[in-house]
Write a protein that holds these residues in place. Sequence first.
Motif, mmCIF file in Angstrom:
data_model
loop_
_atom_site.group_PDB
_atom_site.id
_atom_site.type_symbol
_atom_site.label_atom_id
_atom_site.label_comp_id
_atom_site.label_asym_id
_atom_site.label_seq_id
_atom_site.Cartn_x
_atom_site.Cartn_y
_atom_site.Cartn_z
ATOM 1 N N VAL A 19 0.843 -1.200 0.000
ATOM 2 C CA VAL A 19 0.000 0.000 0.000
ATOM 3 C C VAL A 19 0.878 1.249 0.000
ATOM 4 N N LEU A 20 1.920 1.247 0.815
ATOM 5 C CA LEU A 20 2.830 2.389 0.879
ATOM 6 C C LEU A 20 3.520 2.620 -0.470
ATOM 7 N N MET A 21 3.901 1.542 -1.137
ATOM 8 C CA MET A 21 4.548 1.676 -2.445
ATOM 9 C C MET A 21 3.573 2.235 -3.484
ATOM 10 N N ARG A 22 2.313 1.808 -3.438
ATOM 11 C CA ARG A 22 1.315 2.351 -4.364
ATOM 12 C C ARG A 22 1.081 3.842 -4.107
ATOM 13 N N VAL A 23 1.009 4.219 -2.829
ATOM 14 C CA VAL A 23 0.829 5.636 -2.479
ATOM 15 C C VAL A 23 2.027 6.447 -2.970
ATOM 16 N N HIS A 24 3.226 5.912 -2.759
ATOM 17 C CA HIS A 24 4.440 6.590 -3.220
ATOM 18 C C HIS A 24 4.419 6.766 -4.731
ATOM 19 N N ASP A 25 4.041 5.725 -5.461
ATOM 20 C CA ASP A 25 3.986 5.813 -6.919
ATOM 21 C C ASP A 25 2.968 6.849 -7.378
ATOM 22 N N GLN A 26 1.828 6.891 -6.715
ATOM 23 C CA GLN A 26 0.811 7.877 -7.071
ATOM 24 C C GLN A 26 1.301 9.295 -6.774
ATOM 25 N N LEU A 27 1.922 9.488 -5.629
ATOM 26 C CA LEU A 27 2.469 10.810 -5.293
ATOM 27 C C LEU A 27 3.553 11.230 -6.285
ATOM 28 N N THR A 28 4.338 10.273 -6.730
ATOM 29 C CA THR A 28 5.364 10.569 -7.730
ATOM 30 C C THR A 28 4.726 11.017 -9.035
ATOM 31 N N ARG A 29 3.683 10.314 -9.457
ATOM 32 C CA ARG A 29 2.986 10.716 -10.691
ATOM 33 C C ARG A 29 2.376 12.109 -10.558
ATOM 34 N N VAL A 30 1.763 12.381 -9.415
ATOM 35 C CA VAL A 30 1.185 13.707 -9.187
ATOM 36 C C VAL A 30 2.287 14.769 -9.186
ATOM 37 N N GLY A 31 3.417 14.464 -8.567
ATOM 38 C CA GLY A 31 4.537 15.406 -8.550
ATOM 39 C C GLY A 31 5.048 15.714 -9.941
ATOM 40 N N VAL A 32 5.128 14.703 -10.803
ATOM 41 C CA VAL A 32 5.574 14.928 -12.177
ATOM 42 C C VAL A 32 4.568 15.800 -12.923
ATOM 43 N N GLN A 33 3.288 15.541 -12.719
ATOM 44 C CA GLN A 33 2.261 16.361 -13.362
ATOM 45 C C GLN A 33 2.362 17.818 -12.886
ATOM 46 N N LEU A 34 2.578 18.001 -11.584
ATOM 47 C CA LEU A 34 2.743 19.356 -11.057
ATOM 48 C C LEU A 34 4.004 20.023 -11.610
ATOM 49 N N ALA A 35 5.068 19.238 -11.783
ATOM 50 C CA ALA A 35 6.296 19.786 -12.368
ATOM 51 C C ALA A 35 6.053 20.235 -13.803
ATOM 52 N N MET A 36 5.277 19.448 -14.554
ATOM 53 C CA MET A 36 4.967 19.850 -15.927
ATOM 54 C C MET A 36 4.121 21.121 -15.946
ATOM 55 N N LEU A 37 3.184 21.216 -15.033
ATOM 56 C CA LEU A 37 2.387 22.435 -14.921
ATOM 57 C C LEU A 37 3.278 23.630 -14.555
ATOM 58 N N GLY A 38 4.210 23.403 -13.639
ATOM 59 C CA GLY A 38 5.155 24.457 -13.263
ATOM 60 C C GLY A 38 6.002 24.917 -14.442
ATOM 61 N N LEU A 39 6.415 23.973 -15.281
ATOM 62 C CA LEU A 39 7.195 24.333 -16.462
ATOM 63 C C LEU A 39 6.365 25.176 -17.429
ATOM 64 N N ALA A 40 5.092 24.825 -17.580
ATOM 65 C CA ALA A 40 4.204 25.632 -18.427
ATOM 66 C C ALA A 40 4.053 27.037 -17.846
ATOM 67 N N LEU A 41 3.967 27.141 -16.519
ATOM 68 C CA LEU A 41 3.872 28.459 -15.884
ATOM 69 C C LEU A 41 5.143 29.275 -16.084
ATOM 70 N N VAL A 42 6.301 28.606 -16.079
ATOM 71 C CA VAL A 42 7.565 29.311 -16.337
ATOM 72 C C VAL A 42 7.542 29.910 -17.734
ATOM 73 N N VAL A 43 7.112 29.124 -18.701
ATOM 74 C CA VAL A 43 7.044 29.622 -20.078
ATOM 75 C C VAL A 43 6.086 30.802 -20.164
#
Length: 121
Positions: A19-43
């Motif tokens: 369960v902890l590994m699944r939560v970690h994987d989901q948080l990682t995916r959300v973090g990557v999505q937020l990073a992509m959004l942040g990159l769009a905001l930088v542009v």
Amino acid sequence: MSMSPLAVTAADPPVWLAVLMRVHDQLTRVGVQLAMLGLALVVCAYVFEVVLRYGFNSPAQWSADLVSYLLLFITFMAMPQVTPNGGHVAVTALLERVSSSAQRASARAIAIGGGWLFVCC
């Protein structure tokens, strides 16, 4: 008749760890999505800054600060995705010219030196 190597299988992790590994994987995916959004905001912030500066001769005072914070945010949000794959930027010109045993020894020395710096500094 050739013999195939035995398949080595690891035991399934405990339920709480799975369960902890699944939560970690989901948080990682959300973090990557937020990073992509942040990159769009930088542009967008840079485009906004350029338009205001050169189009209206009135630069925005906040865009450089926003971009600085967003770059920091992007780095730390994307890091969990990049780390397991070994996707960090590395200068390997010297290491590619030595034997694999020397590469392993240098990787071990770098890890020990980094750990020492982390603990002592």
